[in-house]
Scaffold this motif. Structure first.
Motif, PDB file in Angstrom:
ATOM      1  N   SER A  51       0.362  13.859  19.951  1.00 34.94           N
ATOM      2  CA  SER A  51       1.453  14.723  19.505  1.00 34.94           C
ATOM      3  C   SER A  51       1.657  14.708  17.998  1.00 34.94           C
ATOM      4  N   GLU A  52       1.372  13.590  17.318  1.00 36.92           N
ATOM      5  CA  GLU A  52       1.581  13.511  15.882  1.00 36.92           C
ATOM      6  C   GLU A  52       0.830  12.305  15.340  1.00 36.92           C
ATOM      7  N   ALA A  53       0.710  12.245  14.014  1.00 39.68           N
ATOM      8  CA  ALA A  53      -0.129  11.189  13.451  1.00 39.68           C
ATOM      9  C   ALA A  53       0.324  10.822  12.044  1.00 39.68           C
ATOM     10  N   TYR A  54      -0.140   9.650  11.604  1.00 38.73           N
ATOM     11  CA  TYR A  54      -0.033   9.187  10.225  1.00 38.73           C
ATOM     12  C   TYR A  54      -1.441   8.957   9.706  1.00 38.73           C
ATOM     13  N   LEU A  55      -1.570   8.996   8.384  1.00 37.21           N
ATOM     14  CA  LEU A  55      -2.838   8.685   7.747  1.00 37.21           C
ATOM     15  C   LEU A  55      -2.596   7.600   6.714  1.00 37.21           C
ATOM     16  N   LYS A  56      -3.267   6.471   6.916  1.00 37.15           N
ATOM     17  CA  LYS A  56      -3.140   5.342   6.000  1.00 37.15           C
ATOM     18  C   LYS A  56      -4.528   4.956   5.534  1.00 37.15           C
TER      19      LYS A  56
ATOM     20  N   ARG B 108       8.709   6.227  11.614  1.00 34.89           N
ATOM     21  CA  ARG B 108       8.520   6.283  10.169  1.00 34.89           C
ATOM     22  C   ARG B 108       7.440   5.265   9.791  1.00 34.89           C
ATOM     23  N   MET B 109       6.820   5.490   8.636  1.00 33.96           N
ATOM     24  CA  MET B 109       5.866   4.516   8.116  1.00 33.96           C
ATOM     25  C   MET B 109       6.216   4.199   6.672  1.00 33.96           C
ATOM     26  N   VAL B 110       6.364   2.903   6.391  1.00 32.02           N
ATOM     27  CA  VAL B 110       6.621   2.415   5.043  1.00 32.02           C
ATOM     28  C   VAL B 110       5.529   1.406   4.723  1.00 32.02           C
ATOM     29  N   GLY B 111       4.721   1.709   3.724  1.00 34.01           N
ATOM     30  CA  GLY B 111       3.594   0.841   3.421  1.00 34.01           C
ATOM     31  C   GLY B 111       2.615   0.819   4.571  1.00 34.01           C
ATOM     32  N   ASN B 112       2.231  -0.372   5.001  1.00 34.31           N
ATOM     33  CA  ASN B 112       1.303  -0.519   6.130  1.00 34.31           C
ATOM     34  C   ASN B 112       2.007  -0.519   7.476  1.00 34.31           C
ATOM     35  N   SER B 113       3.324  -0.537   7.484  1.00 34.07           N
ATOM     36  CA  SER B 113       4.067  -0.794   8.717  1.00 34.07           C
ATOM     37  C   SER B 113       4.568   0.493   9.353  1.00 34.07           C
ATOM     38  N   LEU B 114       4.309   0.616  10.644  1.00 34.77           N
ATOM     39  CA  LEU B 114       4.783   1.728  11.446  1.00 34.77           C
ATOM     40  C   LEU B 114       6.015   1.272  12.221  1.00 34.77           C
ATOM     41  N   TYR B 115       7.100   2.046  12.116  1.00 35.08           N
ATOM     42  CA  TYR B 115       8.351   1.731  12.796  1.00 35.08           C
ATOM     43  C   TYR B 115       8.628   2.801  13.846  1.00 35.08           C
ATOM     44  N   LEU B 116       8.854   2.357  15.084  1.00 35.40           N
ATOM     45  CA  LEU B 116       9.036   3.262  16.216  1.00 35.40           C
ATOM     46  C   LEU B 116      10.402   3.060  16.849  1.00 35.40           C
ATOM     47  N   VAL B 117      11.027   4.161  17.247  1.00 36.26           N
ATOM     48  CA  VAL B 117      12.239   4.122  18.056  1.00 36.26           C
ATOM     49  C   VAL B 117      11.929   4.881  19.342  1.00 36.26           C
ATOM     50  N   LEU B 118      12.025   4.189  20.472  1.00 36.16           N
ATOM     51  CA  LEU B 118      11.673   4.773  21.762  1.00 36.16           C
ATOM     52  C   LEU B 118      12.832   4.637  22.736  1.00 36.16           C
ATOM     53  N   ASN B 119      12.759   5.426  23.796  1.00 34.87           N
ATOM     54  CA  ASN B 119      13.774   5.370  24.841  1.00 34.87           C
ATOM     55  C   ASN B 119      13.098   5.241  26.200  1.00 34.87           C
ATOM     56  N   GLN B 120      13.713   4.455  27.074  1.00 36.08           N
ATOM     57  CA  GLN B 120      13.185   4.276  28.429  1.00 36.08           C
ATOM     58  C   GLN B 120      14.343   4.185  29.405  1.00 36.08           C
ATOM     59  N   ASN B 121      14.244   4.904  30.513  1.00 36.13           N
ATOM     60  CA  ASN B 121      15.289   4.858  31.525  1.00 36.13           C
ATOM     61  C   ASN B 121      15.306   3.508  32.230  1.00 36.13           C
ATOM     62  N   VAL B 122      16.512   3.040  32.545  1.00 40.14           N
ATOM     63  CA  VAL B 122      16.650   1.870  33.413  1.00 40.14           C
ATOM     64  C   VAL B 122      16.431   2.342  34.844  1.00 40.14           C
TER      65      VAL B 122
ATOM     66  N   GLY C 192       0.805  -1.208   0.000  1.00 44.38           N
ATOM     67  CA  GLY C 192       0.000   0.000   0.000  1.00 44.38           C
ATOM     68  C   GLY C 192       0.832   1.248   0.000  1.00 44.38           C
ATOM     69  N   SER C 193       0.148   2.388   0.063  1.00 44.74           N
ATOM     70  CA  SER C 193       0.807   3.688   0.061  1.00 44.74           C
ATOM     71  C   SER C 193       0.551   4.393   1.366  1.00 44.74           C
ATOM     72  N   ALA C 194       1.299   5.481   1.597  1.00 46.38           N
ATOM     73  CA  ALA C 194       1.194   6.207   2.856  1.00 46.38           C
ATOM     74  C   ALA C 194       0.039   7.189   2.852  1.00 46.38           C
ATOM     75  N   VAL C 195      -0.562   7.459   1.720  1.00 46.66           N
ATOM     76  CA  VAL C 195      -1.614   8.462   1.620  1.00 46.66           C
ATOM     77  C   VAL C 195      -2.829   7.843   0.948  1.00 46.66           C
ATOM     78  N   GLY C 196      -4.022   8.187   1.426  1.00 45.02           N
ATOM     79  CA  GLY C 196      -5.250   7.628   0.875  1.00 45.02           C
ATOM     80  C   GLY C 196      -5.511   8.077  -0.549  1.00 45.02           C
ATOM     81  N   ASP C 197      -6.466   7.409  -1.198  1.00 47.38           N
ATOM     82  CA  ASP C 197      -6.799   7.736  -2.580  1.00 47.38           C
ATOM     83  C   ASP C 197      -7.418   9.131  -2.672  1.00 47.38           C
ATOM     84  N   ALA C 198      -7.133   9.830  -3.762  1.00 47.60           N
ATOM     85  CA  ALA C 198      -7.693  11.160  -3.968  1.00 47.60           C
ATOM     86  C   ALA C 198      -9.202  11.065  -4.154  1.00 47.60           C
ATOM     87  N   VAL C 199      -9.922  11.993  -3.548  1.00 45.70           N
ATOM     88  CA  VAL C 199     -11.378  11.999  -3.669  1.00 45.70           C
ATOM     89  C   VAL C 199     -11.876  13.300  -4.268  1.00 45.70           C
TER      90      VAL C 199
END
Length: 698
Positions: A170-175, A255-269, A105-112
């Motif tokens: 805080s932010e969003a993607y549209l698929k 980042r989002m590539v196709g249908n997949s959302l990829y996240l990089v997060l940080n957490q304190n030990v 798929g694509s990152a943006v919906g079909d034009a209407v």
């Protein structure tokens, strides 16, 4: 201020040197694949945490000693003989496993609608980036405070998604018909007081029923990262389909590539009563908390930031399949993604790694004074999963995502290296330097920038070439790659723009250099012949003082680089968010329009915010201002932080709660305004303690 910062930087270097013999470190490894070790016992995490703490504590002890202060560091004992850092053979460790997921798929919906629309100003085509505004060529989705407003560009009607429940989007993607919203969920934590210099931060948690009123406790709010997938196909009944909560974490980037959302997060030990916290997540598709098994937690060789976990996760937003979730001890601060690889960067301040020779004639890198290096880790993106492949290390600091690029199996990266002038040192009887005497405050450090190429085909991360001598005594302000070419802007007193040829990655060549007053903080590829720079103007070519906003049109197709036109927004404090956030710029290629927020200050230092519409004419090589759009109620503040989007051939300028709608004609004819319902975080929540839990106000 510059003198104070320079002084502090020198002190940091000297005290790291003084603590060198006590630190437990690992060698930096370059081009070593699979240099990870899976955690076998939680004591390994605790041991590395305490070793890192001892290094930090030594630094503070050294600082106190320099100023003649005794007992500044708390009396916390660490028996290093009981600490057992991992000693396994990293070269034979296996890469982390990943589960399968679909990727289409694509990152943006079909034009209407038939009208023109803008899209998010992403770095790489096919790799979507999260933003506070998204559109599907008809509907505009706006994150404003604790709500999400949806505007129908056909009739300008408004729908609202209400997310109030201690959740701050805080932010969003549209698929397609799915809006993927990311934000934070806050929780209150209570701890006994601790000293700033007690770097371990090992405090027992306090139950609210046992709080002693005679003790001053430390309150703060931890934030968990939340990802919610919302079905927006029916605007009158938008429904949350799935929510994943990454506990006690902060989102580094995604980042989002196709249908997949990829996240990089940080957490304190966190170590509480001797127990080590392990990261985990909650998924509405599962019952209870999913805690990361030790086998999915990896120790990264060549890095000593073991106070935190890096979490790399991916999920297919169109299905209910299980998410991918892996953990790496360390701290990632920067990412870049192509359609096939995710690169994550952490920064190392070290005094052991000295394999770098400066091209400044009179200066050779001196490892005694330390340096900054960047570790770059590559994860392959394939069928919705991330697989660790390899790592490399380069000297210097990588400014941002635009300093990295991948093209036809070649990874390119730019970095700035800083070192210090040779110093006169007063040694003690054992030869350890303690006091540095500077020949000059302003010339106490030197900088030089480099570009590197790497072969990243298969499992390799093989260095092909390195070119230095860029921007001597200057820092990188912006970078942009365009196929086999690269453009680098450095600055100190005047703005050199370098054009660099990467067509032969084993032989990088500088094709040209152009010096211009001011600096371009952001570069945009306009066409094969022209690039646009957005940044700041300089009133002097000797002082380096910056003022006003400068838009430059550079011709890059000829043998000589040319700045063919400039448009200036004057005012000493005038600024645009494009300087630090490329997503705030939108472009409309059909009309060569550049649309971005700007705050303009007059002679009385009174500022007003606008949406600026700039037009580029290649034929005449001119930049012109089509217009400035402001709020219609005539009240404007510097913190309005407006944004813009073009949908269905209409320009929507969003000033917090007011949306101004203009036609995209030559005069930007006003169509009307919309008032949005905005619910801000501080209007809804109150706080307990100094930084307490957000409490919903009735």
């Amino acid at each position: 201020m510059k003198r104070i910062l320079s002084f502090v930087m020198i002190l940091v270097v000297l005290f790291v040197v003084g603590c060198k013999k006590e630190a437990v470190t690992e060698d930096l490894v370059t081009n070593q694949s699979f240099d990870l070790k899976s955690v076998e016992d939680v004591s390994e995490i605790k041991g590395l945490f305490q070793v890192e703490t001892e290094v930090s504590r030594n630094w503070f002890d050294g600082l106190a000693s320099f100023f003649g202060v005794e007992g500044t560091s708390p009396n916390v004992e660490f028996d290093l003989s009981r600490v057992s850092p991992p000693t396994a053979d990293f070269s034979t460790a296996t890469p982390p496993p990943s589960s399968d997921a679909s990727d289409s798929g694509s990152a943006v919906g079909d034009a209407v609608t038939s009208g023109e629309s803008s899209q998010t100003n992403v770095q790489v085509k096919g790799v979507d980036e999260a933003d506070i505004i998204k559109n599907d060529n008809r509907y505009v989705y706006i994150i404003n405070g604790l709500k999400i407003s949806v505007i129908d560009s056909v009739d300008d009607s408004v729908y609202v998604i209400d997310l109030v429940d201690k959740f701050y989007p805080s932010e969003a993607y549209l698929k397609d018909n799915l809006l993927v919203v990311m934000g934070y969920l806050y929780e209150r934590k209570t701890y006994q007081p601790y000293y700033y210099y007690d770097m371990p931060m090992i405090e027992p948690a306090i139950d609210s029923d046992t709080v002693n009123e005679d003790v001053e406790y430390y309150y703060y709010a931890t934030s968990s990262t939340v990802v919610s997938v919302i079905d927006v196909s029916d605007k009158t009944n938008m429904e949350i389909l799935r929510t994943v909560t990454y506990e006690d974490s902060n989102l580094v980037s995604s980042r989002m590539v196709g249908n997949s959302l990829y996240l990089v997060l940080n957490q304190n030990v966190r170590i509480t009563d001797g127990d080590v916290s392990l990261p985990g997540y909650m998924d509405t598709e599962k019952e209870g908390k999913v805690e990361a098994p030790l086998s999915s937690i990896y120790i990264m060789r060549g890095y000593r930031g073991y106070h935190s976990y890096n979490i790399i996760s991916s999920l297919d937003v169109t299905t209910n399949e299980e998410i991918n979730y892996e953990v790496y001890l360390g701290y990632f601060r920067n990412i870049y993604a192509s359609t096939s690889n995710l690169y994550v960067v952490n920064q190392v301040n070290t005094i052991e790694y000295s394999d770098q020779v400066f091209r400044i004639p009179e200066l050779v890198f001196d490892s005694r004074y330390g340096a900054t290096f960047s570790n770059i880790y590559r994860f392959n993106i394939e069928e919705g999963k991330l697989t660790y492949k390899a790592k490399t290390t380069i000297a210097g600091n990588i400014k941002d995502q635009f300093s990295m690029d991948e093209y036809q199996g070649i990874f390119r990266v730019a970095s700035t290296v800083q070192t210090y002038e040779p110093l006169e040192v007063a040694p003690t009887s054992d030869g350890v330097p303690t006091i540095a005497i500077f020949p000059s405050w302003m010339n106490s450090f030197r900088t030089e920038s480099f570009v590197h190429t790497f072969d990243v085909s298969d499992n390799k991360f093989e260095r092909l070439d390195t070119l230095g001598g860029i921007g001597i005594d200057e820092n990188i302000y912006s970078v942009r790659f365009d196929k086999t070419l690269g453009y680098v802007v450095t600055f100190r007193q005047i703005d050199p723009l370098y054009k660099i040829d990467f067509s032969d990655p084993t032989n990088i060549v500088i094709l040209g250099e152009l010096k211009s007053p001011g600096v371009s903080d952001y570069l945009h590829i306009h066409s094969t012949d022209y690039i646009v720079g957005i940044g700041r103007n300089s009133i002097s070519t000797t002082s380096g003082t910056l003022n006003g906003v400068k838009v430059s049109l550079f011709k890059v197709s000829g043998e000589e680089l040319e700045e063919v036109d400039v448009y200036l927004f004057e005012g000493n404090y005038s600024n645009t968010s494009v300087q630090y956030n490329h997503l705030s710029l939108i472009t409309l290629e059909s009309q060569s329009l550049y649309i971005f927020p700007i705050t303009i200050y007059n002679a009385n230092y009174s500022g007003k915010t606008y949406i600026a519409v700039i037009e580029i004419n290649e034929e005449t090589e001119e930049i012109s201002l089509r217009g400035l759009i402001s709020k219609q109620d005539n009240s404007s503040y510097y913190y309005d932080c407006p944004r813009a989007v073009v949908v269905n051939s209409k320009l929507y300028s969003i000033f917090n709660s007011e949306v101004v709608i203009n036609a995209l004609d030559d005069s930007l004819t006003l169509i009307g305004t919309i008032t949005l319902e905005v619910l801000n975080f501080y209007n809804v929540y109150d706080y307990v303690g100094s930084i307490g839990e957000p409490i919903l106000i009735d």
